[in-house]
Scaffold this active site. Structure first.
Site, short mmCIF file in Angstrom:
data_model
loop_
_atom_site.label_atom_id
_atom_site.label_comp_id
_atom_site.label_asym_id
_atom_site.label_seq_id
_atom_site.Cartn_x
_atom_site.Cartn_y
_atom_site.Cartn_z
N HIS A 37 37.25 30.16 8.08
CA HIS A 37 36.49 29.77 6.89
C HIS A 37 35.81 31.00 6.26
CE1 HIS A 37 36.32 25.88 9.25
NE2 HIS A 37 36.79 25.46 8.10
N GLN A 61 39.54 10.67 4.65
CA GLN A 61 40.79 11.34 5.05
C GLN A 61 41.09 11.16 6.53
OE1 GLN A 61 39.06 15.31 3.82
NE2 GLN A 61 40.32 16.06 5.48
N LYS A 150 46.65 27.36 6.72
CA LYS A 150 47.00 26.65 7.95
C LYS A 150 47.34 25.21 7.60
CE LYS A 150 44.00 25.27 11.08
NZ LYS A 150 44.26 23.81 11.05
N SER A 187 38.77 24.19 13.68
CA SER A 187 37.56 23.57 14.23
C SER A 187 37.92 22.68 15.42
CB SER A 187 36.87 22.71 13.16
OG SER A 187 36.61 23.51 12.03
O1 PAF Z 1 40.68 21.40 4.82
C1 PAF Z 1 39.60 20.77 4.92
O2 PAF Z 1 38.65 21.20 5.57
C2 PAF Z 1 39.45 19.43 4.21
O3 PAF Z 1 40.65 18.72 4.23
C3 PAF Z 1 38.91 19.55 2.79
C4 PAF Z 1 39.86 20.32 1.89
C5 PAF Z 1 37.56 20.24 2.81
C6 PAF Z 1 38.72 18.16 2.17
O4 PAF Z 1 37.84 17.39 2.92
#
Ligand code: PAF
Length: 286
Positions: A37, A61, A150, A187
């Protein structure tokens, strides 16, 4: 570094930055930040004058039985990381009720691109991702948004969404950051027991071997996929999910890697309770 939790305040802040003539970059994340990140934040910094990082574990999601509840959350640690050399100017960290005050009736559904790979195994996942990213873009109003490759399928889905909906934002993909042995940072790596962590390196080995074979001129997709699968199942603790080569961008299946085309070699496997993914985007010679 300011932390904003309200959408209205976030929009007002972004409007102020834009009115100053400054270029705004966004790095959407679900927190639990790691060096991968931070690399996105550094890339964002090179592309813009102001960097906003979003931290939001998006419930829409995650499917039933997935790891939404136990997904690691530590805002304090994330903010400390974002105050270091990969510094954000602003963190947008809304609550679930701020983002979804009522069950949404409006969803962003990108067709076709989610039909294979992770999308085929996680029904509704990319609908949730596309919807929340559309909402984050409308809250943060960036000129450019930066995502890790990734999650290559996610990147191609989101880039298509931005194009189809004329969102006026440029999407930039940044290459995966890896541990010294090749394991892609994620993570979810923190779910791994020590022996699972050691064995998980087969995922990167699988995709790099496929890349090398394509660069050496191999074109038979079935053989390349078999090679990736064999590499993954050589790890006794791996439960393979998929090992596929598809056309990059469209994510459609191919039987032959045509010279000069670009393909995505992608894998997913479970190690214990962690489902990990990896990939390489490869341009075939010729
Ligand atoms: O890749 C991620 O961490 C998530 O899928 C995102 C793009 C922040 C959407 O929740």
């Amino acid at each position: 570094m300011r932390v904003v939790t309200s959408i209205v305040e976030m929009q007002a802040e972004s409007d102020r930055i834009r009115a100053d003539g400054r270029r705004l970059a966004l790095v959407p994340t679900m927190g639990s930040l790691h060096e991968g990140h931070l690399e996105l934040v550094r890339s964002a910094r090179r592309l813009a004058d102001h960097v906003t990082v979003t931290i939001f574990v998006n419930p829409t999601q995650f499917g039933p039985g997935e790891d939404f509840e136990r997904y690691p959350r530590d805002l304090g640690a994330d903010l400390a990381l974002l105050s270091g050399d990969a510094a954000a100017d602003l963190v947008f960290a809304p609550t679930v009720s701020e983002m979804y005050p009522e069950p949404p009736l409006t969803w962003v559904d990108v067709e076709r691109l989610p039909d294979r790979l992770c999308g085929a195994r996680r029904p509704g996942h990319f609908r949730g991702v596309a919807t929340v990213v559309a909402k984050l873009l409308s809250a943060c109003r960036p000129h450019v948004a930066v995502f890790g490759l990734k999650d290559a399928q996610q990147f191609f889905v989101l880039r298509r969404m931005a194009r189809d909906l004329n969102l006026g934002v440029e999407l930039v993909g940044v290459d995966t950051v890896r541990e010294p042995d090749g394991l892609a940072l994620s993570s979810r790596n923190r779910y791994l027991a020590p022996e699972e962590r050691t064995q998980a390196v087969v995922l990167s080995k699988a995709v790099f071997e496929a890349r090398d074979r394509i660069l050496a001129g191999e074109t038979d997709v079935a053989g390349l996929e078999r090679g990736m699968r064999d590499r993954i199942v050589s790890a006794s603790l791996a439960r393979i999910d998929y090992a596929e080569i598809v056309e990059a961008e469209t994510l459609q299946p191919v039987t032959t890697v045509e010279p000069g085309t670009t393909v995505l070699a992608a894998v997913a496997a479970w190690f214990g309770t962690a489902r990990l993914i990896d990939n390489r985007i490869v341009r075939a010679p010729g």
